[in-house]
Design an enzyme around this catalytic site. Sequence first.
Site, PDB file in Angstrom:
ATOM      1  N   GLY A 111      10.379   1.626 -15.426  1.00 14.82           N
ATOM      2  CA  GLY A 111      12.166   2.472 -14.722  1.00 14.82           C
ATOM      3  C   GLY A 111      12.857   1.165 -14.372  1.00 14.82           C
ATOM      4  CE1 TYR A 156      15.456  12.120  -7.788  1.00  9.89           C
ATOM      5  CE2 TYR A 156      16.474  12.217  -5.966  1.00  9.89           C
ATOM      6  CZ  TYR A 156      15.301  11.107  -7.069  1.00  9.89           C
ATOM      7  OH  TYR A 156      15.115   9.990  -6.049  1.00  9.89           O
ATOM      8  N   GLY A 208       4.803   4.277 -14.184  1.00  7.47           N
ATOM      9  CA  GLY A 208       7.055   4.329 -14.623  1.00  7.47           C
ATOM     10  C   GLY A 208       6.855   3.357 -14.462  1.00  7.47           C
TER      11      GLY A 208
END
Length: 244
Positions: A11, A142, A8
Site C-alpha cells: 500500500g 476513516y 499491507g
Amino acid sequence: MKNVLVIGSTGQIGSELTMKLRGIYGGNIVAGYIPGQEPKGELLESGPSAIVDITNEQQIAETVSKYKVDTIYNLAALLSAVAEAKPQLAWKIGMGGLFNVLEVAREMHCAVFTPSSIGVFGNNTPKDKTPQDTIRNPRTMYGVTKVSGELLSDYYNIRFGVDTRSVRFPGLISYVTLPGGGTTDYAVEIYYDAIRRGAFTCNVKAGTYMDMMYMPDALNAVVQLMEADPSRLKHRNSFNIAAM
C-alpha cells in the site's frame, strides 16, 4: 535482530516502510499482502513475503508463528476518500482487522504499530497548535475508525500489556507510491493528471489549510517511536507529529 510482519506492505506507506525496515534490520521483514496486490521488483526480491488477509485472524497467527514475528506493523486500511465510498468495508478492515491483529499480538507476545491520522479530529478541535489530548469528533468513517483504533489499542496495552504504539499522520507525500485515495493525495495526483489529461480538478476548497508530510520524515517517525524505551512513553495511541 527483529522479525517483523508488515500487513499491507504493497500500500501507500507499506512498500516504503518495508524497504526501510529491511535496510535497518536485514531480511527478516515479511511483506504481508492480499491476492491481487502481490509485491513486485525490489520489494519481492529483497525479503520474504506472505499472503496475509487482515480479516483472517488464523492467517495472521500462522504467519507470525512461521516467521517468529515479534513486531507487527498494521497498515491495512481504506484511505479517507475511499472509506467514504465504502464505509462498511472500511469498518471491517479498520476495526475488525485491528481486533484480529491485537488478539494475535496478545496471544503471541508481539508489539504492534497501527497508524492513526489527523482524521481523528473534527470541527471542534483546536486547529492551531492542536493539543495532544484534545477533542476528537470526526465526521468521516476513516476518522471514526482511527479514533476507535486508538482507544482499542490503548485498551489492549492497559488491559493485556500489549506493546501498542501509534502516530497521527497528516497527509503523506511520496514520489515513489501512486496516490491511493487519501485526502491530500491531490498534491501528488495533480502532476500525474497534468501529464495524462492536461487538467486537474481539485476538490479542496480555496484557502483550505491541510497538513502534509514528506514520506521519509513519516517513516523516520515510525522507526524512532518503535525503537523508543516503552517505559518512557507518556502516550502510545497516538502521538501528534509534524514536519516541514
